[in-house]
Motif scaffolding. Sequence first.
Motif, PDB file in Angstrom:
ATOM      1  N   ALA A 354       0.846  -1.207   0.000  1.00  0.00           N
ATOM      2  CA  ALA A 354       0.000   0.000   0.000  1.00  0.00           C
ATOM      3  C   ALA A 354       0.875   1.248   0.000  1.00  0.00           C
ATOM      4  CB  ALA A 354      -0.926  -0.015   1.218  1.00  0.00           C
ATOM      5  N   HIS A 355       1.936   1.195   0.781  1.00  0.00           N
ATOM      6  CA  HIS A 355       2.843   2.339   0.872  1.00  0.00           C
ATOM      7  C   HIS A 355       3.498   2.610  -0.483  1.00  0.00           C
ATOM      8  CE1 HIS A 355       6.511   4.339   2.976  1.00  0.00           C
ATOM      9  NE2 HIS A 355       5.538   5.203   2.826  1.00  0.00           N
ATOM     10  N   VAL A 356       3.981   1.545  -1.111  1.00  0.00           N
ATOM     11  CA  VAL A 356       4.661   1.682  -2.415  1.00  0.00           C
ATOM     12  C   VAL A 356       3.682   2.191  -3.477  1.00  0.00           C
ATOM     13  CG1 VAL A 356       5.719   0.382  -4.299  1.00  0.00           C
ATOM     14  CG2 VAL A 356       6.425  -0.047  -1.939  1.00  0.00           C
ATOM     15  N   ALA A 357       2.500   1.590  -3.518  1.00  0.00           N
ATOM     16  CA  ALA A 357       1.550   1.936  -4.582  1.00  0.00           C
ATOM     17  C   ALA A 357       1.101   3.394  -4.471  1.00  0.00           C
ATOM     18  CB  ALA A 357       0.344   0.998  -4.535  1.00  0.00           C
ATOM     19  N   GLN A 358       0.911   3.873  -3.245  1.00  0.00           N
ATOM     20  CA  GLN A 358       0.470   5.264  -3.103  1.00  0.00           C
ATOM     21  C   GLN A 358       1.570   6.254  -3.464  1.00  0.00           C
ATOM     22  OE1 GLN A 358      -2.690   6.355  -2.800  1.00  0.00           O
ATOM     23  NE2 GLN A 358      -3.061   4.181  -3.086  1.00  0.00           N
ATOM     24  N   PRO A 366      -0.946  15.097  -0.576  1.00  0.00           N
ATOM     25  CA  PRO A 366       0.350  14.821   0.048  1.00  0.00           C
ATOM     26  C   PRO A 366       0.664  13.328   0.085  1.00  0.00           C
ATOM     27  CG  PRO A 366      -1.204  15.815   1.619  1.00  0.00           C
ATOM     28  CD  PRO A 366      -1.893  15.761   0.310  1.00  0.00           C
ATOM     29  N   PRO A 367       1.946  12.990   0.058  1.00  0.00           N
ATOM     30  CA  PRO A 367       2.320  11.577   0.122  1.00  0.00           C
ATOM     31  C   PRO A 367       1.968  10.974   1.482  1.00  0.00           C
ATOM     32  CG  PRO A 367       4.265  12.974   0.287  1.00  0.00           C
ATOM     33  CD  PRO A 367       3.110  13.885   0.003  1.00  0.00           C
ATOM     34  N   LEU A 368       1.946   9.643   1.530  1.00  0.00           N
ATOM     35  CA  LEU A 368       1.712   8.956   2.800  1.00  0.00           C
ATOM     36  C   LEU A 368       3.048   8.406   3.291  1.00  0.00           C
ATOM     37  CD1 LEU A 368      -1.528   6.906   1.976  1.00  0.00           C
ATOM     38  CD2 LEU A 368      -1.367   9.089   3.200  1.00  0.00           C
ATOM     39  N   GLY A 369       3.428   8.794   4.495  1.00  0.00           N
ATOM     40  CA  GLY A 369       4.645   8.246   5.091  1.00  0.00           C
ATOM     41  C   GLY A 369       4.351   6.877   5.696  1.00  0.00           C
ATOM     42  N   ALA A 370       5.409   6.238   6.172  1.00  0.00           N
ATOM     43  CA  ALA A 370       5.252   4.911   6.778  1.00  0.00           C
ATOM     44  C   ALA A 370       4.233   4.976   7.925  1.00  0.00           C
ATOM     45  CB  ALA A 370       6.600   4.414   7.282  1.00  0.00           C
ATOM     46  N   ARG A 371       4.327   6.008   8.759  1.00  0.00           N
ATOM     47  CA  ARG A 371       3.414   6.107   9.891  1.00  0.00           C
ATOM     48  C   ARG A 371       1.965   6.322   9.430  1.00  0.00           C
ATOM     49  NH1 ARG A 371       3.535   7.309  15.498  1.00  0.00           N
ATOM     50  NH2 ARG A 371       5.627   6.429  15.397  1.00  0.00           N
ATOM     51  N   ASP A 372       1.810   7.073   8.335  1.00  0.00           N
ATOM     52  CA  ASP A 372       0.448   7.301   7.822  1.00  0.00           C
ATOM     53  C   ASP A 372      -0.208   5.981   7.411  1.00  0.00           C
ATOM     54  OD1 ASP A 372       0.736  10.107   8.044  1.00  0.00           O
ATOM     55  OD2 ASP A 372       1.794  10.169   6.126  1.00  0.00           O
ATOM     56  N   PRO A 417      21.096   3.097  12.424  1.00  0.00           N
ATOM     57  CA  PRO A 417      20.225   3.568  13.512  1.00  0.00           C
ATOM     58  C   PRO A 417      19.489   4.853  13.137  1.00  0.00           C
ATOM     59  CG  PRO A 417      22.576   3.830  14.091  1.00  0.00           C
ATOM     60  CD  PRO A 417      22.528   3.088  12.791  1.00  0.00           C
ATOM     61  N   ARG A 418      19.906   5.476  12.049  1.00  0.00           N
ATOM     62  CA  ARG A 418      19.212   6.701  11.613  1.00  0.00           C
ATOM     63  C   ARG A 418      17.855   6.400  10.986  1.00  0.00           C
ATOM     64  NH1 ARG A 418      21.268   8.879   7.571  1.00  0.00           N
ATOM     65  NH2 ARG A 418      22.741   7.244   7.022  1.00  0.00           N
ATOM     66  N   LEU A 419      17.662   5.138  10.561  1.00  0.00           N
ATOM     67  CA  LEU A 419      16.366   4.772   9.956  1.00  0.00           C
ATOM     68  C   LEU A 419      15.335   4.610  11.070  1.00  0.00           C
ATOM     69  CD1 LEU A 419      15.099   4.005   7.153  1.00  0.00           C
ATOM     70  CD2 LEU A 419      15.450   1.623   7.825  1.00  0.00           C
ATOM     71  N   ALA A 420      14.264   5.398  10.990  1.00  0.00           N
ATOM     72  CA  ALA A 420      13.226   5.348  12.037  1.00  0.00           C
ATOM     73  C   ALA A 420      12.572   3.968  12.065  1.00  0.00           C
ATOM     74  CB  ALA A 420      12.178   6.425  11.761  1.00  0.00           C
ATOM     75  N   TYR A 421      12.092   3.584  13.243  1.00  0.00           N
ATOM     76  CA  TYR A 421      11.429   2.278  13.369  1.00  0.00           C
ATOM     77  C   TYR A 421      10.268   2.137  12.378  1.00  0.00           C
ATOM     78  CZ  TYR A 421      13.962   1.401  17.753  1.00  0.00           C
ATOM     79  OH  TYR A 421      14.921   1.186  18.702  1.00  0.00           O
ATOM     80  N   ASP A 422       9.490   3.208  12.203  1.00  0.00           N
ATOM     81  CA  ASP A 422       8.358   3.136  11.257  1.00  0.00           C
ATOM     82  C   ASP A 422       8.836   2.737   9.871  1.00  0.00           C
ATOM     83  OD1 ASP A 422       6.749   4.147  13.226  1.00  0.00           O
ATOM     84  OD2 ASP A 422       6.761   6.197  12.452  1.00  0.00           O
ATOM     85  N   ASP A 423       9.889   3.424   9.421  1.00  0.00           N
ATOM     86  CA  ASP A 423      10.393   3.152   8.072  1.00  0.00           C
ATOM     87  C   ASP A 423      11.004   1.750   7.996  1.00  0.00           C
ATOM     88  OD1 ASP A 423       9.772   5.673   6.762  1.00  0.00           O
ATOM     89  OD2 ASP A 423      11.187   6.537   8.179  1.00  0.00           O
TER      90      ASP A 423
END
Length: 495
Positions: A354-358, A366-372, A417-423
């Motif tokens: 879903a994240h990729v397709a959007q 606006p785009p949807l982030g991982a958290r969205d 470690p810079r990559l957020a947990y959501d991402d």
Amino acid sequence: MEELLIEGTAVLPAAGAEWLESTAVLVRDGRVAELGPADELARSHPAAERAGGPDRLVMPGLVNAHQHAEGVSTAQMGFADEPFEPWMVLMHSLPTVEPSLTTLYKSMQMLTSGVTTHVHSHFPAKGGYEGSDAYLEELEHSIRAHREAGLRTAFAPYWRDRATFSYDDDAAFAAALPDDLAGEVRRLTSEPISNAIYIEAIAELSRRLAGDPLIGVQLSIAAPQWASDELLDAVGAAAAELRLQIHMHALESRRQREWGDAAHGGRELHRLAERGVLGEGTTIAHGVYLRDADIDLLAERRAMVAHNCSSNLRLACGIAPVRRLVARGVTVGLGSDDMAVDDDEDMLAEVRMAHVAQRIWEGPEPPLGARDVLRLLWEGGARIAGLEGAVGRLEPGYHGDAVVLDLAAVRGVFASPRLAYDDLVVARAGRAHVREVVVGGRVLVRDGAPVHVDMEALGAELAEAARAVEAARDPARQAFLERLRPWALRHPPAF
Ligand SMILES: [Zn+2]
């Protein structure tokens, strides 16, 4: 008093919250009681059962907002993916594998991928039912399977009463066919469909399930093109009387919208609203071909959409306007529709799809982030399942439904470690990383395997049932549908 302490390197209490480091969730008698520093809660609750631990991520249990509980997929039953309409015609020869087995297996597939709540859009048997008792008995088989699996279930058996093979009425379609095909279509569609059977059964089921902590019921029609005005009216009246939510497919394919344009002047969703089946308890699955006016209507009515990204790609329907729906305030949840990308019911992979397709859907929103996207999964899914305020968060008072991921395994050989947990979760996590799954404080999955169902034995039983059904297939039925298919695809000729 039963207590469970779920500990994580990081815990996400809700889509609207921050990740909490070295935190534990205390679940007491099935509900979240408290969140706090892991070491403190462990000291103050030494007798609590333990889950999670160091190097674990803890999140609310996942919600699958639309699926059909078929433990053996259509691909496994011999139907390769095709564009929606040609595929759908052949579905009339999809055999029914023993419902309690297939439902249990599918529920366990969902559970082991981290799903703790789901909406089961139940197919009616192709031959129909002699009465509401026979139908109820079949529904009870599914419900027993859901109970055994232990997931929270919004059970939405659907009904249809028109347009068996094309989107036109059966009689009109038969009249356009050569004699041999027409005769068979008339024979297969000659039995009148009783909508009363459906309404009586759902009313009875809602009585039986009143107050049930695990299973709720919703009304459902298959889709607007498969429902007469009479069926819509009956469902609308029952929803108002029984105070039930409504779940249905709608505007899944381009051709469905073309049919809606031809038959209802493009006011397909307005027709639903006028007949009392499009309100704040209504969810439409798919909505790939929603127009702006439809989206406005959904927003105005506070209706919801269950987005099934992989299904829409596999059946060549397209990409639903999720970003536009979200921007206009429509509640969206995520479903697998028994069509997850790897055909394996991996809900985290579905979130990723879903994240990729959007990202590639074209529009100014606006785009949807991982958290969205995670917010859609939890908050949207909870509302669609009728459990808003009860599931989708690990906050005090919510059900103790959680999924625990192996953080090191999600990271792989290295993750900055810079990559957020959501991402990190949305980019990489999947079924293989699920260690524990908790429903109502019960740890149903440990070390990635269910503790209460023998999957090997269940798989063997299901395999035997599927083999028996395959052996009993009627090749003449499939041959008839393949001959009928080109006719169904170009009928009615007006669109
Ligand atoms: Zn579906």
